[in-house]
Design a protein around this motif. Structure first.
Motif, mmCIF file in Angstrom:
data_model
loop_
_atom_site.group_PDB
_atom_site.id
_atom_site.type_symbol
_atom_site.label_atom_id
_atom_site.label_comp_id
_atom_site.label_asym_id
_atom_site.label_seq_id
_atom_site.Cartn_x
_atom_site.Cartn_y
_atom_site.Cartn_z
ATOM 1 N N SER A 95 -3.053 0.300 4.701
ATOM 2 C CA SER A 95 -2.036 -0.136 3.733
ATOM 3 C C SER A 95 -2.320 0.451 2.353
ATOM 4 O O SER A 95 -1.396 0.817 1.623
ATOM 5 C CB SER A 95 -1.991 -1.667 3.663
ATOM 6 N N GLY B 296 0.308 3.014 0.707
ATOM 7 C CA GLY B 296 0.919 2.648 -0.559
ATOM 8 C C GLY B 296 0.841 3.729 -1.607
ATOM 9 O O GLY B 296 1.603 3.711 -2.582
ATOM 10 N N TYR C 181 0.276 -2.847 -1.523
ATOM 11 C CA TYR C 181 -1.133 -2.768 -1.127
ATOM 12 C C TYR C 181 -1.957 -3.536 -2.146
ATOM 13 O O TYR C 181 -1.520 -3.778 -3.272
ATOM 14 C CB TYR C 181 -1.603 -1.320 -1.027
ATOM 15 N N THR D 298 5.109 1.119 -0.703
ATOM 16 C CA THR D 298 4.809 -0.091 0.064
ATOM 17 C C THR D 298 3.712 -0.866 -0.655
ATOM 18 O O THR D 298 2.907 -0.280 -1.382
ATOM 19 C CB THR D 298 4.349 0.252 1.494
#
Length: 247
Positions: A204, A208, A215, A213
């Protein structure tokens, strides 16, 4: 420096039956971490760097004796080589020198990362796995390292490969825990289980930095991914194999 590496050295086929020599290098390295940046900490870090070069010499000697380049042997050589990367980062960080343009925070985290994701992960892959599981750990580690220079997408690829490899190693550890004594089984189970979450956090984090996204912030990555891998995966893993060796 003072626990995982010396414990791990006794598990390797490099005739390191005693680890007392290691502490002559590791104690100065550990002291360098606590002293302020300056000539004293630089000198102590350089002593530790010299000790890690001994590990590379051990890897070279083992290769000349065996001429082996199997997946497990690649993991072994990776385990013996990566502490030198950590030590080089330590010398640079203690010198306040941004090696290859990396800031001092990244360099300080590199010291920890290449002891655990480098030495410990490759060591346990060598001891517990074979084939794809064994070779994917050093491959993922190298890709993550290259990602520092080639960009976030390469680092993401390395994180995915390393995660797959670590999960395969974790599966092997879990299977191994089913056929040993209770205390060793608990250590193996903890070592395997923490990888499920910690490696998801690693993916993650890398993802990111490539796409938008969420994180965890760096401080929380250290407190979760870092601490759990150090204490849960690495330390419990080498202690389990030490117990197996004693039995």
């Amino acid at each position: 420096m003072l626990a995982v590496v010396p414990l791990g050295l006794t598990l390797l086929p490099t005739r390191t039956t005693s680890t007392r020599w290691w502490f002559a290098f590791a104690v100065p390295g550990a002291l360098a971490l606590w002293l302020p940046r300056g000539p004293a900490s630089i000198a102590l870090a350089a002593v530790y760097l010299a000790g890690t070069l001994v590990l590379i010499a051990l890897a070279g000697r083992h290769f000349l004796q065996t001429r082996a380049i199997s997946p497990r042997q690649i993991a072994l050589y990776n385990a013996l080589a990566t502490p030198s990367i950590a030590a080089l980062a330590l010398v640079a960080e203690r010198s306040s020198y941004q090696l290859f343009g990396f800031n001092l925070t990244v360099l300080s985290l590199t010291v920890a990362h290449f002891h655990f994701a480098g030495f410990a992960a490759a060591l346990i892959a060598y001891l517990a796995a074979d084939g794809l599981a064994a070779v994917s750990v050093p491959l993922g580690t190298v890709l993550v390292l290259l990602g520092f220079f080639l960009g976030d997408p390469v680092e993401l690829a390395g994180a995915v490969v390393l995660t797959a490899g670590m999960w395969l190693v974790g599966w092997n550890l879990w299977r191994r825990s089913q056929r040993t004594d209770r205390a060793t089984a608990i250590l193996l189970g903890v070592s395997a289980s923490v990888l499920v979450l910690t490696m998801l956090l690693a993916v993650s984090w890398a993802l990111g930095h490539v796409v938008d996204t969420p994180y965890l912030p760096l401080r929380w990555m250290v407190a979760t991914h870092g601490v759990a891998n150090a204490a849960g995966f690495a330390l419990c893993g080498v202690l389990a194999f030490r117990r197996e060796g004693a039995r």
